[in-house]
Design a protein around this motif. Sequence first.
Motif, mmCIF file in Angstrom:
data_model
loop_
_atom_site.group_PDB
_atom_site.id
_atom_site.type_symbol
_atom_site.label_atom_id
_atom_site.label_comp_id
_atom_site.label_asym_id
_atom_site.label_seq_id
_atom_site.Cartn_x
_atom_site.Cartn_y
_atom_site.Cartn_z
ATOM 1 N N LYS A 163 0.883 -1.227 -0.066
ATOM 2 C CA LYS A 163 -0.054 -0.052 0.089
ATOM 3 C C LYS A 163 0.897 1.247 0.005
ATOM 4 C CE LYS A 163 -3.817 -2.185 2.690
ATOM 5 N NZ LYS A 163 -4.728 -2.036 3.858
ATOM 6 N N GLY A 164 0.194 2.359 -0.348
ATOM 7 C CA GLY A 164 0.857 3.400 -0.205
ATOM 8 C C GLY A 164 2.139 3.716 -1.015
ATOM 9 N N LYS A 165 3.152 4.464 -0.468
ATOM 10 C CA LYS A 165 4.499 4.527 -1.171
ATOM 11 C C LYS A 165 5.051 3.177 -1.674
ATOM 12 C CE LYS A 165 5.562 8.919 1.028
ATOM 13 N NZ LYS A 165 6.022 9.893 1.706
ATOM 14 N N GLU A 166 4.857 2.048 -1.113
ATOM 15 C CA GLU A 166 5.342 0.802 -1.557
ATOM 16 C C GLU A 166 4.759 0.593 -2.753
ATOM 17 O OE1 GLU A 166 5.784 -1.510 3.007
ATOM 18 O OE2 GLU A 166 3.895 -1.547 1.752
ATOM 19 N N LEU A 167 3.644 0.977 -3.056
ATOM 20 C CA LEU A 167 3.021 0.222 -4.187
ATOM 21 C C LEU A 167 4.199 0.725 -5.604
ATOM 22 C CD1 LEU A 167 0.895 -1.604 -4.853
ATOM 23 C CD2 LEU A 167 -0.592 0.383 -5.162
ATOM 24 N N ASN A 168 4.426 2.023 -5.537
ATOM 25 C CA ASN A 168 5.177 2.325 -6.830
ATOM 26 C C ASN A 168 6.496 1.468 -6.846
ATOM 27 O OD1 ASN A 168 3.392 4.244 -7.620
ATOM 28 N ND2 ASN A 168 4.245 5.689 -6.016
ATOM 29 N N LEU A 169 7.024 1.124 -5.828
ATOM 30 C CA LEU A 169 8.420 0.479 -5.767
ATOM 31 C C LEU A 169 8.141 -0.863 -6.348
ATOM 32 C CD1 LEU A 169 11.308 0.166 -5.238
ATOM 33 C CD2 LEU A 169 10.723 -0.226 -2.847
ATOM 34 N N VAL A 170 6.872 -1.295 -5.867
ATOM 35 C CA VAL A 170 6.646 -2.873 -6.250
ATOM 36 C C VAL A 170 6.504 -2.811 -7.909
ATOM 37 C CG1 VAL A 170 4.918 -4.692 -5.970
ATOM 38 C CG2 VAL A 170 5.782 -3.480 -3.964
ATOM 39 N N PHE A 171 5.517 -2.097 -8.357
ATOM 40 C CA PHE A 171 5.236 -1.914 -9.640
ATOM 41 C C PHE A 171 6.706 -1.807 -10.413
ATOM 42 C CE2 PHE A 171 0.721 -0.401 -8.719
ATOM 43 C CZ PHE A 171 0.192 -1.781 -9.057
ATOM 44 N N GLY A 172 7.688 -0.718 -10.095
ATOM 45 C CA GLY A 172 8.627 -0.708 -10.641
ATOM 46 C C GLY A 172 9.655 -1.831 -10.811
ATOM 47 N N LEU A 173 9.634 -2.605 -9.535
ATOM 48 C CA LEU A 173 10.420 -4.034 -9.376
ATOM 49 C C LEU A 173 9.909 -5.113 -10.431
ATOM 50 C CD1 LEU A 173 11.065 -4.247 -5.690
ATOM 51 C CD2 LEU A 173 12.741 -4.011 -7.421
ATOM 52 N N GLN A 174 8.433 -5.046 -10.567
ATOM 53 C CA GLN A 174 7.818 -5.799 -11.455
ATOM 54 C C GLN A 174 8.284 -5.796 -12.861
ATOM 55 O OE1 GLN A 174 3.580 -5.631 -10.456
ATOM 56 N NE2 GLN A 174 3.689 -7.442 -9.036
#
Length: 216
Positions: A163-174
């Motif tokens: 959630k939150g700011k984590e989500l952008n990092l997760v999408f980028g890693l994917q």
Amino acid sequence: MAEEQRALLGAEGGDGAAGSPGPPRALPAACDPRRLPHRLLVLALMCFLGFGSYFCYDNPAALQTQVQRDMKVNTAQFMALYAWYSWPNVVLCFFGGFLIDRVFGIRLGTVIFSIFVCAGQVVFALGALFNTFWLMEVGRFIFGIGGESLAVAQNTYAVSWFKGKELNLVFGLQLSMARIGSTVNMNIMGWIYSRVQHLLGYPGPSTLGLALLIDQ
């Protein structure tokens, strides 16, 4: 995430009345959905979904010269391998999201779309092995049925666990892992083909088919 929490953290029956919650079970950090190691494990698995899918997606590009020579097809016929992948995804991404939300759920939906991806890649490789180009096209079509819908499931997992700011990092890693899959494919498929050719002693559909089967 709620499904995983219910499965792993479900309440144990206490000494009181039936159905009364007992104390939560103590779980290792990697098995506890509330703790960071477990979420990092989930992230790694989500990233490898994209890695494997894009590795297989770009198999034809990595072996374009070999495919055109061994299967005796021109450039237009070769590019049809990508067209057959793309056509089902004009509409199936929408239906894939609907099926995940309303019918299968995220777990079963991910398994089903992964099976389509694996089955399509096997059929694609067998088409080369049997020197049957139309079977390779069928394999790419089957692969396409699952490929982009699997990406939808991957994104659903991402928003369920982060959630939150984590989500952008997760999408980028994917996205990074998916492109790494394409890059690895481009760099090793030619080598795999050459090793199979050296083993068999000649180029041709059998060499191409075995190379595609090995990369799975």
